[in-house]
Design an enzyme around this catalytic site. Structure first.
Site, mmCIF file in Angstrom:
data_model
loop_
_atom_site.group_PDB
_atom_site.id
_atom_site.type_symbol
_atom_site.label_atom_id
_atom_site.label_comp_id
_atom_site.label_asym_id
_atom_site.label_seq_id
_atom_site.Cartn_x
_atom_site.Cartn_y
_atom_site.Cartn_z
ATOM 1 N N SER A 1 0.821 -1.204 0.000
ATOM 2 C CA SER A 1 0.000 0.000 0.000
ATOM 3 C C SER A 1 0.864 1.268 0.000
ATOM 4 C CB SER A 1 -0.973 -0.031 1.179
ATOM 5 O OG SER A 1 -1.985 0.940 1.020
ATOM 6 N N ASP B 1 -8.704 -2.801 -6.868
ATOM 7 C CA ASP B 1 -8.112 -2.596 -5.545
ATOM 8 C C ASP B 1 -9.167 -2.080 -4.563
ATOM 9 O OD1 ASP B 1 -6.725 -0.659 -3.517
ATOM 10 O OD2 ASP B 1 -5.127 -1.990 -4.214
ATOM 11 N N HIS C 1 -6.586 -5.934 -1.357
ATOM 12 C CA HIS C 1 -5.594 -4.890 -1.136
ATOM 13 C C HIS C 1 -4.503 -5.452 -0.231
ATOM 14 C CE1 HIS C 1 -4.144 -0.735 -0.974
ATOM 15 N NE2 HIS C 1 -3.975 -0.884 0.334
#
Length: 414
Positions: free
Chosen positions: A196, A292, A359
């Site tokens: 991330s 995502d 994610h």
């Protein structure tokens, strides 16, 4: 054999959830939201290896401190055997702060202060020390660098009135200096990874990481869920661009962005990975879900762009999306594939874009390497990354569009 859940049900208390969906200003208000986007939430096995936090004692003298001025830290699990001189650095994710208000809040959490960091964390997925969970990297020196600056380890400034330190770049440098002194200078193999916001950081710092080592060291980088796109939201606006603009301006990120980008594009554009990846010289692997979950919820359909709540059900559970909404999401996937088109033509680079609503897939054991992990064709994520790193195969894997992939571990929120 372990049977791992194909989906994850997240139950939000209504009061907590209302704080989270108001937009980027507030998305880091509650810890719960972060946990289920990043790998730490999928309850690790009770026998998961836990690793102690180490604070970087010399960091303060270099001005390398968290948002609140505390020392930055990392967790190191030593390698052994054939991995004794191999190093994997995992940059922690956890969003950003784009305003004085959100950064002041953030410094009272583990995302902005080592005071609040867990003193021990489980190492799972790509950080696991078990061959059956992490076949290629289990016996490497594995490091998790904690994230406490709010700008993907790239800020350089301060706000004295608010007692905020924006020192992400210095934290990066101090951490690398510390690890080099602890044996990383002898590495014959090294991999910089991140999830991330840490995945964005692994792109930003990839060539700097390569420059730490002699040419004889095999150095590559991996970005997991870090391909943030400058995409239009459901109202036609640019929620993420506006948010990133706040991060870049508040934390003086511009001076640490690659001049290969800033010499012809504005600093905010140069904080987006799609503007950076073509100029990364070091071999880079991009792992991303085509849909995502974080970007769908917070960039494409945040409450600020969807005041009527038309997207609320769809973004919480993809099975509830209308045909029109799926068509919009396919447009986002197409944007992603366009963003990596040139990148994918370079032989040294790797790619794994699976058609999942997920994610961060490297730190969760169920998505990294397990009996029912996500596949593209017949290959899962851990083997794809390993094959690419060790030059066993050329990996340019792009999934067919939703809903064709039945191996996904989709995140479903209720």
């Amino acid at each position: 054999m372990r049977k791992l859940l194909m989906g994850f049900l997240v139950v939000f208390v209504s009061g907590v959830f209302s704080k989270c969906v108001m937009g980027f200003e507030h998305f880091n208000v509650t810890k719960l939201r972060f946990e289920y986007f990043y790998g730490v939430s999928a309850a690790p096995a009770t026998d998961a290896h836990v690793v102690d936090l180490t604070l970087i004692q010399g960091a303060a003298a270099k001005g390398a401190v968290c948002l609140d001025g505390t020392l930055p830290g990392y967790h190191l699990d030593r390698g052994s055997g054939s991995g004794e001189n191999s190093w994997l650095i995992q940059l922690e994710g956890g969003g950003w702060c784009n305003s004085r208000r959100s950064c002041v809040y953030r410094k009272t959490t583990r995302r902005g202060s080592s005071t609040y960091m867990e003193k021990r964390i489980p190492f799972t997925g790509i950080l696991s020390n078990k061959a059956e969970e992490n076949p290629d990297f289990f016996n490497w020196n594995r490091v998790k660098l904690r994230y406490c600056d709010g700008a993907s380890f790239a800020g350089e400034g301060e706000d004295k009135a608010a007692k905020l330190e924006f020192k992400g770049q210095r934290i990066w440098s101090a951490a690398m200096e510390e690890l080099m002194s602890r044996g990383m200078d002898n590495a014959n193999q090294a991999l910089l990874s991140g999830c991330s916001a840490g995945g964005l950081a692994s792109i930003l710092h990839c060539d700097e990481f390569r420059d730490l080592f002699p040419g004889s060291t095999k150095v590559k980088c991996l970005s997991d869920a870090g391909l943030f796109l400058d995409a239009s939201d459901v109202s036609g606006g640019h929620t993420l661009r506006n948010f990133f603009g706040g991060v870049v301006n508040l934390q003086s990120v511009e001076k640490n962005l690659p001049n290969t980008c800033t010499n012809h594009l504005d600093p905010t554009t140069c904080f987006f990975p799609e503007s950076l990846i073509a100029n990364v010289k070091t071999p880079l692997f991009i792992l991303n879900a085509a849909y995502d979950s974080w970007q769908v919820q917070e960039s494409l359909a945040p409450a600020s762009a969807d005041p009527s709540g038309y997207w609320r059900d769809c973004k919480m559970d993809h099975a509830l999306c209308t045909q029109a909404q799926v068509l919009f999401l396919q447009g986002f996937r197409n944007h992603m594939l366009t963003a990596v088109k040139g990148f994918a033509t370079t032989e040294q680079n790797g790619l794994f874009i699976n058609s999942c609503f997920a994610h961060c897939q490297t730190e969760r054991q169920d998505t990294w390497f397990a009996d029912d992990s996500p596949l593209i064709g017949t290959k899962g994520i851990a083997l794809a990354v390993g094959d690419w790193y060790f030059d066993r195969a050329d990996i340019k894997a792009i999934d067919c569009p939703y809903p064709c992939d039945k191996t996904c571990h989709n995140l479903v929120f209720k």
